[in-house]
Design an enzyme around this catalytic site. Structure first.
Site, PDB file in Angstrom:
ATOM      1  NE  ARG A 123      46.354  55.724  45.107  1.00 33.36           N
ATOM      2  CZ  ARG A 123      45.164  55.350  44.662  1.00 33.36           C
ATOM      3  NH1 ARG A 123      44.795  54.096  44.718  1.00 33.36           N
ATOM      4  NH2 ARG A 123      44.332  56.220  44.148  1.00 33.36           N
ATOM      5  CG  LEU A 158      46.935  47.850  47.189  1.00 33.60           C
ATOM      6  CD1 LEU A 158      47.145  46.387  47.562  1.00 33.60           C
ATOM      7  CD2 LEU A 158      46.196  48.590  48.314  1.00 33.60           C
ATOM      8  CG  ASN A 194      47.267  42.105  38.546  1.00 29.57           C
ATOM      9  OD1 ASN A 194      46.156  41.847  39.034  1.00 29.57           O
ATOM     10  ND2 ASN A 194      47.423  43.018  37.599  1.00 29.57           N
ATOM     11  CB  THR A 195      45.173  37.693  36.180  1.00 27.63           C
ATOM     12  OG1 THR A 195      44.704  37.460  34.850  1.00 27.63           O
ATOM     13  CG2 THR A 195      43.982  37.917  37.083  1.00 27.63           C
ATOM     14  CG  HIS A 196      46.337  43.753  32.621  1.00 26.82           C
ATOM     15  ND1 HIS A 196      45.717  44.807  33.262  1.00 26.82           N
ATOM     16  CD2 HIS A 196      46.467  44.128  31.320  1.00 26.82           C
ATOM     17  CE1 HIS A 196      45.504  45.777  32.393  1.00 26.82           C
ATOM     18  NE2 HIS A 196      45.950  45.396  31.205  1.00 26.82           N
ATOM     19  CG  ASP A 246      48.323  46.917  34.648  1.00 30.19           C
ATOM     20  OD1 ASP A 246      48.117  46.050  35.511  1.00 30.19           O
ATOM     21  OD2 ASP A 246      47.439  47.689  34.243  1.00 30.19           O
TER      22      ASP A 246
HETATM   23  C1  GRF Z   1      39.751  40.069  35.514  1.00 27.22           C
HETATM   24  O1  GRF Z   1      39.545  40.228  34.142  1.00 27.22           O
HETATM   25  C2  GRF Z   1      41.124  40.549  35.903  1.00 27.22           C
HETATM   26  O2  GRF Z   1      42.072  40.407  34.896  1.00 27.22           O
HETATM   27  C3  GRF Z   1      40.887  42.009  36.147  1.00 27.22           C
HETATM   28  O3  GRF Z   1      39.643  42.043  36.815  1.00 27.22           O
HETATM   29  C4  GRF Z   1      38.843  40.957  36.360  1.00 27.22           C
HETATM   30  C5  GRF Z   1      38.284  40.296  37.594  1.00 27.22           C
HETATM   31  O4  GRF Z   1      37.173  39.500  37.273  1.00 27.22           O
HETATM   32  N1  GRF Z   1      41.987  42.591  36.874  1.00 27.22           N
HETATM   33  P1  GRF Z   1      36.212  38.897  38.416  1.00 27.22           P
HETATM   34  O5  GRF Z   1      35.682  40.042  39.247  1.00 27.22           O
HETATM   35  O6  GRF Z   1      37.014  37.947  39.242  1.00 27.22           O
HETATM   36  O7  GRF Z   1      35.132  38.197  37.620  1.00 27.22           O
END
Ligand code: GRF
Length: 201
Positions: free
Chosen positions: A65, A93, A107-109, A145
């Site tokens: 990694r 990462l 990041n979006t979670h 996260d």
């Molecule tokens: C999103 O729901 C994001 O929060 C998560 O992965 C997904 C990515 O979606 N980490 P896409 O591949 O861009 O449609």
């Protein structure tokens, strides 16, 4: 002195709909780095954005990694990236990227952190019987996260929701909230640099 807008790099792996939303929002993306060949690459190509696949050499126990992270960092540096947005990047990462880009990785979670961390956030929310989940935009840190939260929005879990139906409703929100938050973050970084250079007092 006016600072240049920070150059944004996006890390993606999957279908790329979040990347597509960033591009559709008109946010300038300098490069898209991928860990595998995936539909996100075609989206970037169509938008005329440079892509680079930093292919993982292994998905097994022998995966190095740290070495892989160094390769991603080198790719980001080659494209002179200042701020990184993760958009469904499928590889966790290691520390080197957080040392090179401290506080500059977003990041979006697909859950309301700190609830439902990890890869299966949507499935876990349904399994737990949560009535409300949502999405969180946060600064990514080495601990997965767990970084400072920049924006959150709730999404109701409907009776009969599957992982797919719920994830899609969450993604509808992510596709609006993430670009908005990225745009604001880039403006704040630019402003900070102008202040540091003595352009604004
Ligand atoms: C999103 O729901 C994001 O929060 C998560 O992965 C997904 C990515 O979606 N980490 P896409 O591949 O861009 O449609």
């Amino acid at each position: 002195m006016i600072a240049e807008p920070p150059r944004l790099g996006v890390l993606a792996s999957g279908t790329g709909t979040i990347l597509g939303a960033i591009l559709d929002a008109g946010i300038p993306v300098r490069a898209v780095i991928l860990d595998r060949v995936c539909p996100a690459a075609a989206l970037a190509d169509e938008a005329g954005v440079q892509t680079e696949v930093v292919e993982r050499e292994s998905y097994g126990d022998d995966f190095d990694r740290v070495a892989y992270t160094h390769r991603v960092v080198e790719a980001l540096k080659r494209h002179q990236i200042d701020v990184v947005a993760m958009a469904g990047f499928g590889t966790v990462l290691a520390s080197p990227i957080f040392e090179v880009y401290p506080g500059r990785i977003l990041n979006t979670h697909p859950a309301l952190l700190p609830s439902f961390k990890g890869w299966h956030a949507v499935r876990d929310a349904i399994a737990f019987g949560a009535k409300v989940t949502g999405t969180t935009v946060h600064i990514a840190t080495e601990e997965v996260d767990a970084g400072p939260i920049l924006a959150q929005e709730a999404v109701r879990v409907e009776p009969g929701d599957s992982e797919e139906t719920l994830h899609e409703r969450i993604k509808v929100v992510e596709r609006r909230l993430y670009p908005e938050t990225i745009r604001q973050f880039l403006q704040e970084i630019q402003l900070l640099e102008e202040i540091q250079r003595g352009g604004i007092s």
